[in-house]
Design a protein around this motif. Structure first.
Motif, PDB file in Angstrom:
ATOM      1  N   LEU A  81      67.543  53.191  -2.313  1.00 23.23           N
ATOM      2  CA  LEU A  81      68.098  53.840  -3.498  1.00 23.23           C
ATOM      3  C   LEU A  81      68.102  55.360  -3.379  1.00 23.23           C
ATOM      4  CD1 LEU A  81      66.439  51.611  -6.235  1.00 23.23           C
ATOM      5  CD2 LEU A  81      68.859  51.644  -5.591  1.00 23.23           C
ATOM      6  N   SER A  85      71.429  56.824  -1.735  1.00 20.58           N
ATOM      7  CA  SER A  85      72.303  57.522  -2.686  1.00 20.58           C
ATOM      8  C   SER A  85      72.580  58.950  -2.223  1.00 20.58           C
ATOM      9  CB  SER A  85      71.696  57.515  -4.092  1.00 20.58           C
ATOM     10  OG  SER A  85      70.516  58.297  -4.150  1.00 20.58           O
ATOM     11  N   ILE A 100      71.701  57.660  -9.178  1.00 21.78           N
ATOM     12  CA  ILE A 100      70.914  56.569  -8.586  1.00 21.78           C
ATOM     13  C   ILE A 100      69.618  57.103  -7.973  1.00 21.78           C
ATOM     14  CG2 ILE A 100      70.917  54.777  -6.787  1.00 21.78           C
ATOM     15  CD1 ILE A 100      74.014  54.715  -7.137  1.00 21.78           C
ATOM     16  N   GLY A 104      65.368  55.594  -7.068  1.00 21.94           N
ATOM     17  CA  GLY A 104      64.660  55.516  -5.794  1.00 21.94           C
ATOM     18  C   GLY A 104      63.348  56.265  -5.850  1.00 21.94           C
TER      19      GLY A 104
END
Length: 123
Positions: A81, A85, A100, A104
């Motif tokens: 993530l 991203s 996003i 993460g």
């Protein structure tokens, strides 16, 4: 099979490959700002790939502790993530992908928090 060690090895392989790709193929293609974004993704990818390897070793020493394994899965999700991203953002320029990234970061924090709890509990 120690899944965390396998994932850690794969993540480290990919981090090195993506880092080399960025340094050579993207150097002239990305703006300075987007290159910094890409490099941040690589940095966190590498750090948490090593974390996966260490958790794999620790899980083996702690009789496959469920908490240690769960921590590893959170680190893996964080790499996908957070770093993923940032890679996508830097390569596409689509700023909305940055939304996003904090997910993460939360996955990384959860993984490290679960590790801390496991160590305190001695499990």
């Amino acid at each position: 099979m120690n899944t965390l060690l396998l994932l850690g090895g794969i993540m480290m392989f990919l981090a090195v490959a993506l880092g080399a790709f960025g340094a050579h193929a993207l150097k002239e293609k990305l703006s300075e700002d987007m290159m910094k974004v890409y490099q941040t993704g690589i940095q966190y990818h590498l750090i948490h790939g090593v974390g996966l390897l260490l958790l794999g070793v620790l899980a083996g020493q702690m009789n496959e502790s469920h908490q240690i394994i769960l921590a590893g899965w959170f680190l893996f999700a964080g790499i996908l993530l957070f770093s993923g991203s940032l890679y996508a953002l830097s390569l596409s320029g689509i700023r909305k992908l940055g939304a996003i990234t904090p997910l993460g970061g939360l996955a990384f924090l959860a993984g490290w928090g679960i590790l801390i709890a496991a160590v305190i509990q001695g499990s």
